[in-house]
Design an enzyme around this catalytic site. Structure first.
Site, PDB file in Angstrom:
ATOM      1  N   GLY A  16       0.835  -1.195   0.000  1.00  0.00           N
ATOM      2  CA  GLY A  16       0.000   0.000   0.000  1.00  0.00           C
ATOM      3  C   GLY A  16       0.865   1.238   0.000  1.00  0.00           C
ATOM      4  CG  ASN A 107      -7.356   4.684  11.764  1.00  0.00           C
ATOM      5  OD1 ASN A 107      -6.603   4.487  12.714  1.00  0.00           O
ATOM      6  ND2 ASN A 107      -7.512   5.877  11.217  1.00  0.00           N
ATOM      7  CB  SER A 133      -1.764   8.733  15.734  1.00  0.00           C
ATOM      8  OG  SER A 133      -2.281  10.053  15.673  1.00  0.00           O
ATOM      9  CE  LYS A 187      -4.775   6.687  15.221  1.00  0.00           C
ATOM     10  NZ  LYS A 187      -5.489   6.707  14.029  1.00  0.00           N
ATOM     11  CG  HIS A 190      -5.221   8.805  19.147  1.00  0.00           C
ATOM     12  ND1 HIS A 190      -5.648   9.252  17.909  1.00  0.00           N
ATOM     13  CD2 HIS A 190      -4.149   9.568  19.465  1.00  0.00           C
ATOM     14  CE1 HIS A 190      -4.868  10.244  17.503  1.00  0.00           C
ATOM     15  NE2 HIS A 190      -3.949  10.446  18.426  1.00  0.00           N
ATOM     16  CG  ASN A 191      -8.613   8.093  15.481  1.00  0.00           C
ATOM     17  OD1 ASN A 191      -7.464   8.216  15.898  1.00  0.00           O
ATOM     18  ND2 ASN A 191      -8.881   7.825  14.222  1.00  0.00           N
ATOM     19  CD  GLU A 194      -7.890  12.663  15.241  1.00  0.00           C
ATOM     20  OE1 GLU A 194      -6.897  11.954  15.456  1.00  0.00           O
ATOM     21  OE2 GLU A 194      -8.503  12.648  14.156  1.00  0.00           O
TER      22      GLU A 194
END
Ligand code: 6PG
Length: 470
Positions: A16, A107, A133, A187, A190-191, A194
């Site tokens: 990717g 994610n 991140s 994560k 975390h978002n 955010e």
């Protein structure tokens, strides 16, 4: 293509070559590792190899990528979360051998990660769900990394992750978060945080703008905030955003941006998981709702027809700063409560102080405040951040200003969902008595669901015929 045929010398294969995959591959390469890369779309692959000055080994297909890797092979997937990950795994897994390690740096939904880990383990393969991140800049020069998986899997990729992670005065922004889907779960939270941070800053901006501050003045306020307790990446970039002029000469660029926020799903997942886990995250939910409501632009415009703009006669920017800081503490108390509960539910030994530490640099929510949280955890605030005396004192000190700001906004008709949700959360959590005695009585009255007496230490369920006339 610079692929050296027949040589299995590459230490990492990256699948990717979108913005994140390419940036991470270049970062790993710059740290002295040999990196092979592959992308289905040839143009992106060629672009990445060209950007590396030919130092990334571009592979023409998946088999060539696998053949280029040293054993045990380490393959990093940097592709869109969801179905594409399963599709690539279906092609990749048959090419791998026992002991090889696959890392998913997208994610991904943590339950997908748990499933994939089980599926790969059945074939003797390791799988790491890696939260990454920091956007493009972080990926290229130092992200915050949240790897989850078995200790053996982590050990196999630790040298690579430790080489590229951001570094702060508190150390490297990477740690073995936990087993299983813990990395992607962390994560996701975390978002969620955010989302809350971004919504709170948007509300602060909205109030200040309604009190008459234009973009340059807003930039000054945010720059000042960035020298105080709110110091953070998001405050810093907001200040920079307010300084940007419209290239077409129509004033300040931020004023030209359509007020309709998008989302890719991680904030929604955080709220959904919190509901399942029985943890209240009202600040994150308010941020999510804020985005959803913003997306109904046409309806909002129609419903607002003819109404004068809502303004605030007087607003103290210092009060707004206090309100934002109090609301930030409330939001993080919720997020960490979700992490604590999930750790218990899933049997993960999450080290919350470590998470605050690895979020100090590299990631989107990086902030001076994370040191304050580490301090609270070091003092033993594992029973919840609101129980920490220093944080509680901060909240008490800021609550009067916070209430003034929310009250002024409500009076003026300006929505402040996250500021008010955080305040109600604090007020509820610090109330010895809440009105849910009436809710219990109502449930018992209409459905014989029973209730408890508050003075019954044994907690024996009661039922009363509430609706029979006395
Ligand atoms: C990060 C970010 C990133 C996320 C974007 C967009 O930590 O680098 O969280 O992973 O994809 O912030 O998210 P939304 O589209 O949901 O706003």
């Amino acid at each position: 293509m610079t692929q050296k045929k027949g040589q299995s010398s590459a230490e990492l294969g990256v699948i990717g070559m979108g913005v994140m995959g390419r940036s991470l591959a270049l970062n790993v390469m710059d740290r002295g590792f040999e990196v092979a890369v592959w992308n289905r779309d040839r143009e992106l692959l060629d672009g990445a190899v060209a950007a590396s000055g030919g130092r990334l080994q571009g592979c023409t297909d998946l088999a060539a990528l696998v053949a280029s890797l040293k054993r045990p092979r380490r393959v990093l997937l940097m592709i869109t979360a969801g179905k594409p990950v399963d599709l690539v795994l279906a092609d990749l897994v048959p090419l791998l051998e026992r002991g090889d390690v696959v890392v998913d740096g997208g994610n991904s939904w943590f339950e997908d990660t748990r499933r994939r880990m089980r599926e790969l383990a059945a074939k003797g393969l390791h799988f790491v769900g890696l939260g990454v991140s920091g956007g493009e800049e972080g990926a290229r020069h130092g992200p915050s990394l949240m790897p989850g998986g078995s200790p053996e899997a982590y050990a196999a990729v630790a040298p690579l992750l430790e080489a590229i992670a951001a570094r702060t005065d508190a150390g490297l922004c990477v740690t073995h978060v936990g087993p299983d889907g813990a990395g992607h779960f962390v994560k996701m939270v975390h978002n969620g945080l955010e989302y809350a941070d971004m919504q709170l800053l948007a509300e602060g901006y909205h109030l200040l703008a309604a009190s008459g501050l234009d973009a340059p003045r807003l930039a000054e306020v945010f720059e000042r905030w960035n020298r105080g307790p709110l110091e953070s990446f998001l405050v810093e970039i907001s200040a920079a955003i307010f300084r940007k002029r419209d290239p077409k000469g129509r004033g300040w660029l931020v004023d030209r941006v359509l007020d309709r926020a998008e989302q890719k799903g991680t904030g929604r997942w955080t709220v959904a998981v919190a509901l399942e886990q029985g943890v209240a995250v009202p600040s994150i939910a308010a941020a999510l709702d804020g985005r959803v409501l913003s997306s109904r632009k046409a309806e909002r415009v129609a419903l607002a027809a003819g109404a004068p703009p809502r303004t605030l006669a007087k607003l103290d920017a210092g009060d707004v700063e206090s309100a934002l800081y109090g609301a930030k503490i409330a939001a993080y108390a919720q997020g960490f409560e979700l992490l604590r509960t999930a750790a218990q539910s899933f049997g993960w030994a999450l080290d919350l102080a470590e998470l605050a530490r690895i979020w100090k640099g590299g990631c989107i929510i990086r902030a001076a405040f994370l040191d304050v949280l580490r301090g609270a955890f070091a003092r033993g605030a594992r029973g919840g951040l609101l129980s920490d005396p220093a944080l509680r004192a901060e909240l008490e000190a800021r609550a009067p200003a916070w209430r003034r700001v929310v009250a002024a906004a409500v009076q003026a008709g300006l929505p402040v969902p996250a500021l008010s949700a955080g305040l109600s959360y604090l007020d509820a959590m610090t109330s010895a008595r809440l009105p849910q005695n009436l809710v219990q009585a109502q449930r018992d009255a209409f459905g014989a669901h029973t209730f408890l007496f508050s003075d019954d230490p044994e907690g024996r369920p009661q039922h009363v015929e509430w609706l029979q006339p006395e």
